[in-house]
Design an enzyme around this catalytic site. Structure first.
Site, PDB file in Angstrom:
ATOM      1  N   GLU A   1      20.924 -10.006 -17.996  1.00  0.00           N
ATOM      2  CA  GLU A   1      21.672  -9.131 -17.104  1.00  0.00           C
ATOM      3  C   GLU A   1      21.066  -7.730 -17.173  1.00  0.00           C
ATOM      4  OE1 GLU A   1      25.935 -11.471 -17.800  1.00  0.00           O
ATOM      5  OE2 GLU A   1      25.826  -9.295 -18.117  1.00  0.00           O
TER       6      GLU A   1
ATOM      7  N   TRP B   1      16.442 -10.329 -13.481  1.00  0.00           N
ATOM      8  CA  TRP B   1      15.132 -10.899 -13.804  1.00  0.00           C
ATOM      9  C   TRP B   1      15.132 -12.423 -13.647  1.00  0.00           C
ATOM     10  CZ3 TRP B   1      12.429  -6.806 -13.480  1.00  0.00           C
ATOM     11  CH2 TRP B   1      12.884  -5.603 -14.025  1.00  0.00           C
ATOM     12  N   ILE B   2      15.733 -12.898 -12.574  1.00  0.00           N
ATOM     13  CA  ILE B   2      15.878 -14.333 -12.378  1.00  0.00           C
ATOM     14  C   ILE B   2      14.714 -14.877 -11.555  1.00  0.00           C
ATOM     15  CG2 ILE B   2      17.374 -16.178 -11.548  1.00  0.00           C
ATOM     16  CD1 ILE B   2      18.448 -14.440 -13.933  1.00  0.00           C
TER      17      ILE B   2
ATOM     18  N   GLU C   1      11.158 -15.046 -21.501  1.00  0.00           N
ATOM     19  CA  GLU C   1      11.673 -15.968 -22.525  1.00  0.00           C
ATOM     20  C   GLU C   1      11.784 -15.295 -23.900  1.00  0.00           C
ATOM     21  OE1 GLU C   1      12.819 -18.654 -21.534  1.00  0.00           O
ATOM     22  OE2 GLU C   1      11.641 -19.511 -19.919  1.00  0.00           O
TER      23      GLU C   1
ATOM     24  N   THR D   1      10.903 -11.192 -25.401  1.00  0.00           N
ATOM     25  CA  THR D   1       9.678 -10.429 -25.620  1.00  0.00           C
ATOM     26  C   THR D   1       8.999 -10.873 -26.909  1.00  0.00           C
ATOM     27  OG1 THR D   1      10.760  -8.680 -26.893  1.00  0.00           O
ATOM     28  CG2 THR D   1      10.733  -8.425 -24.484  1.00  0.00           C
TER      29      THR D   1
ATOM     30  N   GLY E   1     -17.513  -6.863 -15.870  1.00  0.00           N
ATOM     31  CA  GLY E   1     -17.840  -5.472 -15.604  1.00  0.00           C
ATOM     32  C   GLY E   1     -17.092  -4.942 -14.392  1.00  0.00           C
TER      33      GLY E   1
ATOM     34  N   LEU F   1      20.512 -16.060 -17.557  1.00  0.00           N
ATOM     35  CA  LEU F   1      21.034 -15.563 -18.826  1.00  0.00           C
ATOM     36  C   LEU F   1      21.005 -14.041 -18.853  1.00  0.00           C
ATOM     37  CD1 LEU F   1      22.019 -15.975 -21.744  1.00  0.00           C
ATOM     38  CD2 LEU F   1      19.614 -16.187 -22.440  1.00  0.00           C
TER      39      LEU F   1
END
Length: 409
Positions: free
Chosen positions: A154, A183-184, A389, A391, A365, A152
């Site tokens: 781009e 971002w696939i 999915e 932000t 720590g 979806l």
């Protein structure tokens, strides 16, 4: 960094980069509706114990994608749990499927998230495809060893997904696709891609969904992104250069794609919420194990009230997130609207994962900041969950629109 005496590294166990609390011995108490679901979860925990957890730290560090694990999950019927048995799915309610995702993500987020993305990629065809389409493609997608990706976003269309520019133009009985998706997850290794492309119009109108084979001529992937976490899960741009797809692979009606995309994202957000709770639970387990084992001032640090309260807050937030995603899942299972609750679950659970993993590092720590223990990896992975999915800022937009309507502008 300085640290008081006592070598916490001696508590490490081979294969996981650090001491684990032993989820197999102290599993999360599940409230499952059927004996079949309880047997299913027992199978998942066995796969986690034998095949996923032992190599998680080393494989993530090496950036290794566990395709063999996904092949095993497919053969075991775990890649199609929420889909119809008629097409090879497990026909499990979302309430059960999401608890399976949580278990997988607690062992290794690359696996839990990968199953969620694969399910997202199957959703369009399962929910909007024709009967012949489903019969032809779904059995292999759900149980035939295939792995899916969802296209979806781009480079210029992220949160504003309706502004996508990837085009699909009719040419006889085919469609010709051109554009770049960004971002696939599983980009470059997926066997099929659910692609949203513009067939006409502007904005949310004129977007259509297509099922594109991973080996289609003209489809290629860029080098995977160099990420701060989730190194074992490839994320890449996918290029479509004159990719020809027959009309038989168009999903739903022309121009229905944005509706299909939103429907898939509602369910996908619940998957991310469950993964986030699993990651947070793994971080809490690690923090509790360390706090009971680590001694300072002559006693375990778990005896100190400040730390006990911190652990209590972590556990409470995890339980709240789990309850919220399960509540939304039950609405979905009942056929009721759940979009608002899905956005709320994604928002709360992923923010909780970020906070809990940060606190887990603090409990350990100096050791928490090293790769000898997995909490530093959990922290890096949690950040990603607040972005995918939609932000968490977009989740707030979705929730507000459900509450008070769209913005006047």
């Amino acid at each position: 960094m300085t640290e008081a005496t006592g070598d916490a590294r001696s508590a490490s166990v081979e294969g996981d980069g650090g001491r684990r609390a032993g989820r197999a011995e102290q599993p999360v108490d599940r409230h499952l509706p059927t004996q079949e679901a309880r047997d299913l979860l027992a199978l998942v925990r066995d796969v986690v114990r034998r095949e996923i957890r032992p190599n998680a730290a080393q494989e993530e560090d090496a950036g290794h994608f566990p395709r063999d694990v996904f092949t095993l999950l497919s053969a075991s019927g775990l890649l199609g749990l929420p889909y119809d048995s008629e097409y090879g799915g497990g026909e499990q309610p979302y309430e059960v499927y999401l608890q399976v995702l949580e278990e997988l993500a607690a062992a290794r987020l690359t696996v839990g998230l990968g199953v969620s993305v694969h399910s997202l990629a199957c959703h369009a065809l399962a929910a909007f495809g024709g009967k012949e389409q489903r019969a032809e493609h779904l059995p292999d997608m759900l149980g035939g060893g295939l792995l899916g990706a969802y296209c979806l976003s781009e480079p210029g269309a992220g949160s504003d997904a309706a502004s996508l520019r990837t085009s699909a133009v009719r040419d006889g009985g085919d469609w010709v696709l051109n554009g770049t998706k960004a971002w696939i997850t599983h980009g470059g290794i997926a066997d099929f891609y659910t692609v949203l492309a513009r067939t006409s119009g502007e904005g949310a109108h004129g977007i259509t969904a297509f099922l594109v084979p991973g080996d289609a001529p003209g489809l290629s992937a860029a080098a995977p992104e160099r990420k701060m976490g989730m190194k074992g899960s490839p994320t890449a741009q996918v290029h479509l250069d004159g990719v020809r797809v027959p009309d038989a692979r168009r999903i739903g009606d022309e121009g229905q794609g944005f509706t299909i995309a939103l429907s898939a994202l509602d369910s996908g957000r619940l998957g991310i919420a469950a993964c986030a709770v699993g990651l947070a639970q793994a971080a809490l387990d690690e923090a509790m194990a360390y706090a009971l084992d680590r001694r300072q001032f002559g006693r375990p640090i778990a005896d100190f009230q400040g730390l006990r309260f911190l652990l209590a807050d972590m556990a409470t937030a995890i339980e709240a997130g789990r309850a919220l995603y399960l509540s939304a899942a039950r609405l979905r299972d009942a056929g009721k609207p759940f979009s608002r609750q899905a956005a709320m679950a994604k928002l709360l659970c992923t923010d909780t994962a970020m906070r809990v993993t940060t606190d887990a590092v603090q409990v350990l720590g100096g050791y928490g900041y090293t790769a000898d223990f997995p909490v530093e990896r959990y922290l890096r992975e949690a950040k990603m969950l607040q972005i995918v999915e939609g932000t968490n800022q977009i989740q707030r937009v979705v929730i507000a629109r459900h509450l008070v309507g769209p913005e006047s502008g």
